[in-house]
Scaffold this active site. Structure first.
Site, short mmCIF file in Angstrom:
data_model
loop_
_atom_site.label_atom_id
_atom_site.label_comp_id
_atom_site.label_asym_id
_atom_site.label_seq_id
_atom_site.Cartn_x
_atom_site.Cartn_y
_atom_site.Cartn_z
N GLU A 168 0.80 -1.23 0.00
CA GLU A 168 0.00 0.00 0.00
C GLU A 168 0.83 1.28 0.00
O GLU A 168 0.80 2.05 0.96
CB GLU A 168 -0.97 0.00 1.19
N GLU A 374 -5.12 -8.58 0.86
CA GLU A 374 -5.78 -8.26 2.13
C GLU A 374 -7.27 -8.05 1.90
O GLU A 374 -7.65 -7.38 0.93
CB GLU A 374 -5.26 -6.95 2.76
C1 FCB Z 1 -4.38 -1.99 5.54
C2 FCB Z 1 -3.00 -2.30 6.07
C3 FCB Z 1 -2.98 -3.39 7.12
C4 FCB Z 1 -4.15 -3.26 8.07
C5 FCB Z 1 -5.44 -3.12 7.32
C6 FCB Z 1 -6.66 -3.03 8.20
O1 FCB Z 1 -4.39 -0.71 5.03
O2 FCB Z 1 -2.16 -2.72 5.01
O3 FCB Z 1 -1.74 -3.33 7.79
O4 FCB Z 1 -3.93 -2.22 8.94
O5 FCB Z 1 -5.40 -2.00 6.49
#
Ligand code: FCB
Length: 476
Positions: A168, A374
């Site tokens: 990210e 994620e």
């Molecule tokens: C993302 C992050 C991860 C976590 C999630 C909820 O932005 O990469 O580390 O904090 O959000």
């Protein structure tokens, strides 16, 4: 009536994800020095409740137990990050053996359990010394990152075959140097744009370094958190707000990575701030290094409008409050909370966003496999009197989003894996320990791990590749 089972492709990666600073603790062991997150979390007022990652969930000492936990979940992959200051404390020079040994041990434990290690080099913990030298707004940091990539690849390249450069980069650049709600907490719009470019460049240089060290079969990737940005109406003003945020959230990374060019409209939108002369001759060719997959992190969509005719929140669309905008050149954009269900983060629950994202990158990057690196949700789940933890909201969230993934695959998206955020409750950045994303509950007093009902639900999916239904949950 018989219902066709929702079945995923046979070689699908079923994983959980974590990040070093969020779980490891042991911040001054083995020669590790502070990262920007140590400094930031120890600065009063930066993190809710004054929480820090000093102990986190003590994963550094409970590594073997945590791998057993994963094995119990039946997952076949684990996405973790390496703490840069643990393996290269000053951000320069040779690797520190003790730090590298920790990750080697972790990887060996994973492989012993048939779990594929998926390594992220940078999940936000820049060595403080490099921030003192200017951090990501400075070009040299990109070169330091490539050197660090080489150090880790030389140590682990014989046993890790999936490598991710950055997690990210939008958050690193725009929350770290724009709104300042993430470390290092700086608030300069031009610094944020410079950081974005040097993160892109760092990715490209690191990809070159990795390729030169790793065996031919190793896979390279980057994990982005594209914003699924929707205009509140079809008015020209709202559509232009959408275009601006799309440029700053998405095309500023996807443009150079996939096409070797920044979008022209981004230059125009930010012309009053910078002439972008920090982009040098060969940079774009370096950044467009071939990828083997694209990692996508998705939580919720964003709804935007033209601020001149609306009463939206002047927030960053991520729920983080700051008087400084993380969107340089987009002051006249408002963010809105769509009606409907939300998670404990205040993020809306909308699986159609994940479907749209997967189909978008299928069109944008034909032939490039996608991995959801994620997805997940925070809920305020609490243990029952008998110690069990029922989290039906999280199961519903996962069920909805995995159904969307399945639909996207049926409609042509080449999705190779899904990583649930997160394996266990952990340090949720500026929210501290107040927000629980884990499939496994952690009691922060005792460090006891208890798989929640979502963990059992996910295990059934990981073991069979068939999406379990929801029946029975509602009575829990
Ligand atoms: C993302 C992050 C991860 C976590 C999630 C909820 O932005 O990469 O580390 O904090 O959000």
């Amino acid at each position: 009536m018989s219902v066709r089972p929702v079945t995923f492709p046979p070689a699908f990666l079923w994983g959980t994800a974590t990040a070093a600073y969020q779980i490891e603790g042991a911040v001054s062991e083995g020669g590790r020095t502070p990262s920007i997150w140590d400094t930031f979390s120890h600065t009063p007022g930066r993190v809710e409740g004054g929480d820090t990652g000093d102990t986190a969930v003590d994963h550094f000492h409970r590594r073997a137990e945590d791998v057993e936990l994963m094995a119990g979940l039946g997952v076949n992959a684990y996405r973790f990050s390496v703490s840069w200051p643990r393996v290269q404390p000053t951000g320069r020079g040779p690797g520190v053996q003790r730090g590298l040994d920790f990750y080697r041990g972790l990887v060996d434990d994973l492989l012993d359990h048939g779990i594929r290690p998926v390594l992220t080099l940078y999940h936000w913990d820049l060595p403080q010394e490099l921030e003192a030298a200017g951090g990501w707004p400075e070009r040299d940091t990109a070169h330091r990152f490539a050197d660090y990539a080489r150090v880790v690849a030389e140590a682990l390249g014989d046993r890790v075959d999936m490598w991710t450069t950055l997690n990210e980069p939008w958050c690193s650049a725009f929350l770290g140097y724009g709104s300042g709600v993430h470390a290092p907490g700086r608030t300069g719009p031009v610094d944020a744009l410079r950081a974005a470019h040097h993160l892109n460049l760092g990715h490209g240089l690191a990809a070159q370094a990795l390729r030169s060290v790793l065996p031919a079969g190793a896979k390279l990737s980057i994990s982005l958190n594209p914003s699924v940005v929707r205009a509140r109406s079809q008015s020209p003003g709202d559509l232009d707000a959408r275009r601006r945020i799309d440029a700053l959230a998405n095309r500023i990374f996807a443009g150079p990575l996939l096409k070797g060019a920044y979008p022209q409209d981004l230059f125009a939108d930010t012309a009053a701030l910078t002439d972008w002369s920090f982009v040098h001759g060969d940079d774009l060719a370096v950044i467009k290094h071939p990828l083997d997959s694209l990692g996508l992190n998705y939580y919720a969509p964003a709804v935007v409008s033209d601020a001149t005719d609306s009463h939206g929140e002047r927030s960053d669309g991520h729920g983080d409050a700051s008087e400084h905008s993380p969107w340089p050149g987009a002051d006249a954009v408002s963010f809105h909370q769509p009606p409907g269900e939300r998670t404990e983060m205040g993020w809306s629950v909308d699986p159609t966003g994940l479907y749209d994202l997967l189909l978008h990158y299928t069109r944008e990057a034909p032939g490039l496999p996608l991995v959801i690196t994620e997805n997940g949700a925070a809920y305020d789940d609490k243990p029952a009197a008998d110690g069990t933890v029922h989290d039906p909201d999280r199961i519903r969230y996962l069920h909805g989003h995995l159904s969307a993934v399945h639909r996207a695959i049926a409609d042509g998206a080449d999705v190779r894996g899904y990583f649930l955020w997160s394996l266990m409750d952990n340090f949720e950045w500026s929210y501290g320990y107040g927000k629980r994303f884990g499939a496994v509950r952690v009691d922060y007093e005792t460090q006891t791990r208890t798989p929640k009902s979502s963990a059992h639900w996910y295990a059934a999916l990981a073991r069979t590749g068939v999406l379990p239904g929801l029946p029975g949950l509602l009575e829990a």
